[in-house]
Design an enzyme around this catalytic site. Sequence first.
Site, PDB file in Angstrom:
ATOM      1  N   PRO A   8     -37.065  18.385   5.175  1.00 48.90           N
ATOM      2  CA  PRO A   8     -36.063  19.443   4.988  1.00 48.90           C
ATOM      3  C   PRO A   8     -34.937  19.456   6.002  1.00 48.90           C
ATOM      4  O   PRO A   8     -34.102  20.355   5.988  1.00 48.90           O
ATOM      5  CB  PRO A   8     -36.903  20.709   5.105  1.00 48.90           C
ATOM      6  CG  PRO A   8     -37.965  20.353   6.082  1.00 48.90           C
ATOM      7  CD  PRO A   8     -38.306  18.920   5.794  1.00 48.90           C
TER       8      PRO A   8
ATOM      9  N   CYS B  41     -46.559  11.484  10.531  1.00 52.30           N
ATOM     10  CA  CYS B  41     -47.332  12.568  11.131  1.00 52.30           C
ATOM     11  C   CYS B  41     -48.795  12.439  10.719  1.00 52.30           C
ATOM     12  O   CYS B  41     -49.454  13.426  10.403  1.00 52.30           O
ATOM     13  CB  CYS B  41     -46.766  13.939  10.754  1.00 52.30           C
ATOM     14  SG  CYS B  41     -46.790  14.302   8.986  1.00 52.30           S
TER      15      CYS B  41
ATOM     16  N   ALA C  36     -35.189  12.467   4.621  1.00 49.04           N
ATOM     17  CA  ALA C  36     -34.656  13.443   5.567  1.00 49.04           C
ATOM     18  C   ALA C  36     -35.108  14.884   5.381  1.00 49.04           C
ATOM     19  O   ALA C  36     -35.056  15.670   6.325  1.00 49.04           O
ATOM     20  CB  ALA C  36     -33.126  13.403   5.538  1.00 49.04           C
TER      21      ALA C  36
ATOM     22  N   GLY D 282     -35.315  18.611   9.679  1.00 39.53           N
ATOM     23  CA  GLY D 282     -35.620  18.773  11.092  1.00 39.53           C
ATOM     24  C   GLY D 282     -35.113  17.632  11.948  1.00 39.53           C
ATOM     25  O   GLY D 282     -34.595  17.849  13.044  1.00 39.53           O
ATOM     26  N   LYS D 283     -35.226  16.420  11.458  1.00 39.60           N
ATOM     27  CA  LYS D 283     -34.775  15.264  12.225  1.00 39.60           C
ATOM     28  C   LYS D 283     -33.310  14.960  11.945  1.00 39.60           C
ATOM     29  O   LYS D 283     -32.569  14.567  12.837  1.00 39.60           O
ATOM     30  CB  LYS D 283     -35.676  14.076  11.920  1.00 39.60           C
ATOM     31  CG  LYS D 283     -37.130  14.364  12.319  1.00 39.60           C
ATOM     32  CD  LYS D 283     -38.098  13.350  11.775  1.00 39.60           C
ATOM     33  CE  LYS D 283     -39.523  13.716  12.172  1.00 39.60           C
ATOM     34  NZ  LYS D 283     -40.005  14.958  11.499  1.00 39.60           N
TER      35      LYS D 283
END
Length: 460
Positions: free
Chosen positions: A114, A233, A112, A116-117
């Site tokens: 830092p 990514c 998880a 963002g999601k």
Amino acid sequence: MMTNLPEEFLTRMSQMLGEEFPDFLASYEKPRHQGLRCNTLKTSPKDLASLLPFDVEPVPWTNNGFYYPDEERPARHPFYACGLYYLQEPSAMTPAFCLPVEPGDSVLDLCAAPGGKATELGAKLKGKGILVANDISNSRAKALLRNIELFGITNAFVINENPARLAECFSEYFNKILVDAPCSGEGMFRKEPAVADAWTPDKPKQCAVMQREIVSRAAEMLMPGGMLLYSTCTFAPVENEGTVSFILEEFPEMELVDLLMHEGFDHGNPEWGNGDPRLSKTVRIWPHRSHGEGHFLALFRKKGEAIQPNRRYSGKLKKEEKKVMEEFFRDFTCEIPWDQMEVRADKAYLLPPLDVTVRGIKFLRNGLYLGDLKKNRFEPSQQLALALQPNDYPYCICLAQNDERISRYLRGETILIDEKEAVRTKGWQLLCVEGYPLGWGKLVNGTLKNKYPAGWRVTH
């Protein structure tokens, strides 16, 4: 143009993209697109766009993401300190948006940090159900916790464990799981050239081994009927179609679900995996086709009947603890969930509905830190301030976003308050920016004594 793109990477991308490769290469000569994502726990995208002092444009594949001008610095704006938005690369907004989280779900973000999601998943829960946010790195998990607190998420269990250990505690526990897996980061080469410098031809294969271990544990923690979104990514097939092929082969109960396609998106390529035609249900975001750095997504459903979790709370306050806290909370206009609270070492917490034994699990925070009990008085926390809605507390001091006192407050200074700006002349005050909570202060004779935490203060 970047000059440090690895030759082996360029050779592989040329083979993958064929006639599109020149466009892909040309995308590295163009400026990056900066993005921010609205925190729907606190405001609406429409209201945020109207409040911001700079122009924004919607990110087309989300309903709460925006592009902002490169010359702006939204992290320095007080709205950022209020938790109204998260700065996020636009294509990275897609995984949490595509996982269909509903209030009441039991959600796991396995990798998880830092945040963002995780912050988007928490916002979608709207305070109902539970978000378990994990990162194996302790330092990164601390950054994760800070962002969850900044967003005002009240029902999170933030932990620092390896996936195998979690699978022992949470077998078939979650009905929604996000695995944004550690990867070779090829989609970050333009944003962070150091990632390109550290890339080696073997790194995608090394990452794929780790990804398959992580996602195997995630599959064990997904309840029948639940959904798991896998994302990276990177562009490397072995980490994308290759890992999805592994999941389909090793876990026949996992089936791929179609994802919504947008202009600039592309279907996954079965030939880049094991040839299974179902791989075309995965999605690739290419930087030369969209205003984003690139991403890969695959949405799975575990066969079986879907069951909505009905988790229970386990909070329990002692009579003397509740009495001290009632003195502070008596003026709140929102309902106070006393049965969800507990006090540990004189610190009060609002607990999420966590109904499994987690003894031995390394965690940073279980629920919302409300404040401290000190000598028969209660001192509220910064985390509580950011979790409040504008009308929850009657004693607010509301300042305009361009008021110079806000910057002074964020630096930890005392500020002067006109008597017309305060509902009462002394005691705890909730300082707000355009109506959105920023932090606490204590008003004494027209001076607001600063209660903004030292570790949160800004220097600019």
